[in-house]
Motif scaffolding. Structure first.
Motif, PDB file in Angstrom:
ATOM      1  N   TYR A 210       0.802  -1.212   0.000  1.00  0.00           N
ATOM      2  CA  TYR A 210       0.000   0.000   0.000  1.00  0.00           C
ATOM      3  C   TYR A 210       0.841   1.272   0.000  1.00  0.00           C
ATOM      4  O   TYR A 210       0.308   2.365  -0.142  1.00  0.00           O
ATOM      5  N   GLU A 211       2.143   1.129   0.126  1.00  0.00           N
ATOM      6  CA  GLU A 211       3.068   2.238  -0.121  1.00  0.00           C
ATOM      7  C   GLU A 211       4.350   1.642  -0.688  1.00  0.00           C
ATOM      8  O   GLU A 211       4.823   0.604  -0.225  1.00  0.00           O
ATOM      9  N   GLY A 212       4.938   2.308  -1.686  1.00  0.00           N
ATOM     10  CA  GLY A 212       6.210   1.852  -2.223  1.00  0.00           C
ATOM     11  C   GLY A 212       6.066   0.644  -3.124  1.00  0.00           C
ATOM     12  O   GLY A 212       5.032   0.421  -3.753  1.00  0.00           O
ATOM     13  N   SER A 213       7.131  -0.152  -3.186  1.00  0.00           N
ATOM     14  CA  SER A 213       7.140  -1.359  -4.018  1.00  0.00           C
ATOM     15  C   SER A 213       7.883  -2.447  -3.273  1.00  0.00           C
ATOM     16  O   SER A 213       8.468  -2.226  -2.213  1.00  0.00           O
ATOM     17  N   LEU A 214       7.885  -3.640  -3.840  1.00  0.00           N
ATOM     18  CA  LEU A 214       8.381  -4.796  -3.111  1.00  0.00           C
ATOM     19  C   LEU A 214       8.899  -5.849  -4.076  1.00  0.00           C
ATOM     20  O   LEU A 214       8.302  -6.084  -5.133  1.00  0.00           O
ATOM     21  N   LEU A 215      10.008  -6.483  -3.714  1.00  0.00           N
ATOM     22  CA  LEU A 215      10.501  -7.666  -4.415  1.00  0.00           C
ATOM     23  C   LEU A 215      10.196  -8.877  -3.547  1.00  0.00           C
ATOM     24  O   LEU A 215      10.447  -8.871  -2.340  1.00  0.00           O
ATOM     25  N   VAL A 216       9.673  -9.928  -4.172  1.00  0.00           N
ATOM     26  CA  VAL A 216       9.261 -11.126  -3.450  1.00  0.00           C
ATOM     27  C   VAL A 216      10.072 -12.313  -3.936  1.00  0.00           C
ATOM     28  O   VAL A 216      10.225 -12.524  -5.139  1.00  0.00           O
ATOM     29  N   GLY A 217      10.596 -13.115  -2.990  1.00  0.00           N
ATOM     30  CA  GLY A 217      11.320 -14.320  -3.336  1.00  0.00           C
ATOM     31  C   GLY A 217      12.823 -14.156  -3.256  1.00  0.00           C
ATOM     32  O   GLY A 217      13.349 -13.132  -2.816  1.00  0.00           O
ATOM     33  N   GLN A 218      13.536 -15.190  -3.717  1.00  0.00           N
ATOM     34  CA  GLN A 218      14.988 -15.211  -3.702  1.00  0.00           C
ATOM     35  C   GLN A 218      15.531 -15.718  -5.026  1.00  0.00           C
ATOM     36  O   GLN A 218      14.846 -16.440  -5.763  1.00  0.00           O
ATOM     37  N   GLY A 219      16.768 -15.359  -5.329  1.00  0.00           N
ATOM     38  CA  GLY A 219      17.450 -15.884  -6.504  1.00  0.00           C
ATOM     39  C   GLY A 219      16.730 -15.575  -7.796  1.00  0.00           C
ATOM     40  O   GLY A 219      16.225 -14.469  -8.005  1.00  0.00           O
ATOM     41  N   ASP A 220      16.644 -16.588  -8.649  1.00  0.00           N
ATOM     42  CA  ASP A 220      16.029 -16.406  -9.965  1.00  0.00           C
ATOM     43  C   ASP A 220      14.513 -16.250  -9.888  1.00  0.00           C
ATOM     44  O   ASP A 220      13.873 -15.886 -10.886  1.00  0.00           O
ATOM     45  N   ALA A 221      13.922 -16.542  -8.719  1.00  0.00           N
ATOM     46  CA  ALA A 221      12.467 -16.482  -8.584  1.00  0.00           C
ATOM     47  C   ALA A 221      11.972 -15.120  -8.104  1.00  0.00           C
ATOM     48  O   ALA A 221      10.784 -14.945  -7.863  1.00  0.00           O
ATOM     49  N   VAL A 222      12.867 -14.121  -7.967  1.00  0.00           N
ATOM     50  CA  VAL A 222      12.460 -12.807  -7.471  1.00  0.00           C
ATOM     51  C   VAL A 222      11.555 -12.115  -8.487  1.00  0.00           C
ATOM     52  O   VAL A 222      11.858 -12.062  -9.686  1.00  0.00           O
ATOM     53  N   ARG A 223      10.432 -11.575  -7.998  1.00  0.00           N
ATOM     54  CA  ARG A 223       9.526 -10.798  -8.839  1.00  0.00           C
ATOM     55  C   ARG A 223       9.089  -9.555  -8.083  1.00  0.00           C
ATOM     56  O   ARG A 223       9.012  -9.556  -6.853  1.00  0.00           O
ATOM     57  N   GLU A 224       8.762  -8.505  -8.824  1.00  0.00           N
ATOM     58  CA  GLU A 224       8.301  -7.268  -8.207  1.00  0.00           C
ATOM     59  C   GLU A 224       6.791  -7.295  -8.029  1.00  0.00           C
ATOM     60  O   GLU A 224       6.053  -7.738  -8.915  1.00  0.00           O
ATOM     61  N   LEU A 225       6.352  -6.813  -6.871  1.00  0.00           N
ATOM     62  CA  LEU A 225       4.924  -6.642  -6.602  1.00  0.00           C
ATOM     63  C   LEU A 225       4.654  -5.143  -6.529  1.00  0.00           C
ATOM     64  O   LEU A 225       5.188  -4.456  -5.656  1.00  0.00           O
ATOM     65  N   PRO A 226       3.856  -4.597  -7.436  1.00  0.00           N
ATOM     66  CA  PRO A 226       3.654  -3.145  -7.487  1.00  0.00           C
ATOM     67  C   PRO A 226       2.700  -2.642  -6.409  1.00  0.00           C
ATOM     68  O   PRO A 226       2.032  -3.419  -5.725  1.00  0.00           O
ATOM     69  N   THR A 227       2.619  -1.338  -6.300  1.00  0.00           N
ATOM     70  CA  THR A 227       1.726  -0.703  -5.340  1.00  0.00           C
ATOM     71  C   THR A 227       0.264  -1.009  -5.666  1.00  0.00           C
ATOM     72  O   THR A 227      -0.112  -1.137  -6.830  1.00  0.00           O
ATOM     73  N   HIS A 228      -0.564  -1.117  -4.620  1.00  0.00           N
ATOM     74  CA  HIS A 228      -2.006  -1.348  -4.730  1.00  0.00           C
ATOM     75  C   HIS A 228      -2.311  -2.637  -5.487  1.00  0.00           C
ATOM     76  O   HIS A 228      -3.218  -2.700  -6.324  1.00  0.00           O
ATOM     77  N   ALA A 229      -1.558  -3.686  -5.157  1.00  0.00           N
ATOM     78  CA  ALA A 229      -1.802  -5.002  -5.745  1.00  0.00           C
ATOM     79  C   ALA A 229      -1.567  -6.063  -4.690  1.00  0.00           C
ATOM     80  O   ALA A 229      -0.724  -5.912  -3.797  1.00  0.00           O
ATOM     81  N   ALA A 230      -2.352  -7.140  -4.782  1.00  0.00           N
ATOM     82  CA  ALA A 230      -2.183  -8.298  -3.907  1.00  0.00           C
ATOM     83  C   ALA A 230      -1.360  -9.337  -4.646  1.00  0.00           C
ATOM     84  O   ALA A 230      -1.621  -9.627  -5.823  1.00  0.00           O
ATOM     85  N   GLY A 231      -0.384  -9.891  -3.981  1.00  0.00           N
ATOM     86  CA  GLY A 231       0.442 -10.937  -4.563  1.00  0.00           C
ATOM     87  C   GLY A 231       0.178 -12.260  -3.878  1.00  0.00           C
ATOM     88  O   GLY A 231       0.451 -12.425  -2.683  1.00  0.00           O
ATOM     89  N   VAL A 232      -0.376 -13.225  -4.621  1.00  0.00           N
ATOM     90  CA  VAL A 232      -0.633 -14.562  -4.088  1.00  0.00           C
ATOM     91  C   VAL A 232       0.679 -15.343  -4.116  1.00  0.00           C
ATOM     92  O   VAL A 232       1.380 -15.371  -5.139  1.00  0.00           O
ATOM     93  N   LEU A 233       1.023 -15.976  -2.999  1.00  0.00           N
ATOM     94  CA  LEU A 233       2.287 -16.676  -2.867  1.00  0.00           C
ATOM     95  C   LEU A 233       2.136 -18.177  -3.085  1.00  0.00           C
ATOM     96  O   LEU A 233       1.091 -18.753  -2.773  1.00  0.00           O
TER      97      LEU A 233
END
Length: 290
Positions: A210-233
């Motif tokens: 809900y503020e900023g941005s986020l990288l999820v995961g480790q190594g080659d599996a890292v993906r960005e999750l943008p603002t105002h979005a839900a990321g299912v893990l």
């Protein structure tokens, strides 16, 4: 350690609810976007009172629980049981609709920012007709753990362990909460901070920025999750996240899936069409909360 990765991104969709309160809906925007046991996740946030002032006049619920996390603002809860609750900045309301509740949620401010989340959590079939109940939890009862920089971790539900110390959220386990074993954390991370947290394997989990941005995961599996979005893990026992260059604020939610059929008609969530018909008949004839 089996690190979860970002499996699916659900953008928040602009919509309105109640008497015209503007919000973003991600989980639950359509029936195919539910994440068992989570039925819906709404983010509300605005400095414009025209977007929230009409609030949520009296309306019914049956068959699930609602968690309202008020980051900024002041809302009053009133229900058919005569309960009146004041939900203020940093506080949480955990409501079990159970058999039925008719309540309102009305702003107690005419200016300023109102911001927060509402999460709907399903109840197992055996608990859907339990008596309605709710609890208001003020901000000073929510454990806060300081993190690197000016970061912090707030434990709303479940447990969090940091620097060898375990903190538990203040929500008393209702039968439904015991069944779904929910985890609800609010995180603020300084720029570039890497954060890891245990998440029970087999539980469904999501992150919301809900503020900023986020990288999820480790190594080659890292993906960005943008603002105002839900990321299912994906499944796993650990989540690893890295705050963006400007830092950010995020919520982490997880829970045990119920694996039961879901039939929803607006504010009623049951297991069969016949149960929905009964809920509608009960509401029309004054028996919903009897």
């Amino acid at each position: 350690m089996n690190t979860r990765h970002l499996q699916r991104v659900i953008p928040g969709v602009d919509t309105s609810d109640g008497a015209g309160v503007r919000l973003r809906r991600s989980v639950g925007a359509t029936p195919g976007l539910r994440l068992d046991p989570f039925l819906m996740l709404d983010q509300f946030g605005t400095d414009n009172p025209d977007d929230y002032i009409a609030g949520f006049p009296p309306h019914p619920h049956r068959g699930f629980e609602t968690v309202t996390y008020m980051i900024d603002g002041h809302m009053r809860h009133e229900d058919h049981l005569g309960n009146i609750g004041e939900l203020k900045s940093g506080g949480v309301q955990w409501m079990t609709a159970g058999r039925g509740v008719i309540h309102s949620e009305m702003p107690q401010q005419a200016a300023g920012r109102m911001r927060g989340f509402q999460l709907w959590i399903n109840l197992p079939a055996r608990d859907k007709l339990q008596p309605a109940a709710y609890r208001d939890i003020p901000a000073d009862q929510i454990p806060t753990v300081p993190l690197a920089g000016d970061g912090y971790l707030k434990v709303i539900a479940g447990q969090a362990t940091h620097a060898g110390e375990t903190r538990s959220g203040p929500v008393n386990p209702t039968p439904g909460a015991m069944a779904t074993d929910p985890l609800f954390l609010d995180l603020r991370l300084a720029p570039g901070t890497v954060f890891q947290h245990a998440v029970t394997a087999g539980h469904n989990a999501l992150l919301y920025v809900y503020e900023g941005s986020l990288l999820v995961g480790q190594g080659d599996a890292v993906r960005e999750l943008p603002t105002h979005a839900a990321g299912v893990l994906s499944d796993g026992d650990t989540v690893t996240i890295t705050a963006g260059a400007e830092g950010g604020r995020y919520i982490l939610i997880a829970g045990r899936p119920l694996g039961e059929p879901v039939v929803q008609y607006g504010p009623f969530v049951m297991n069969t069409r016949e149960e929905i018909e009964q809920a509608l008949d009960d509401y029309r004839n004054g028996r919903l909360v009897a």
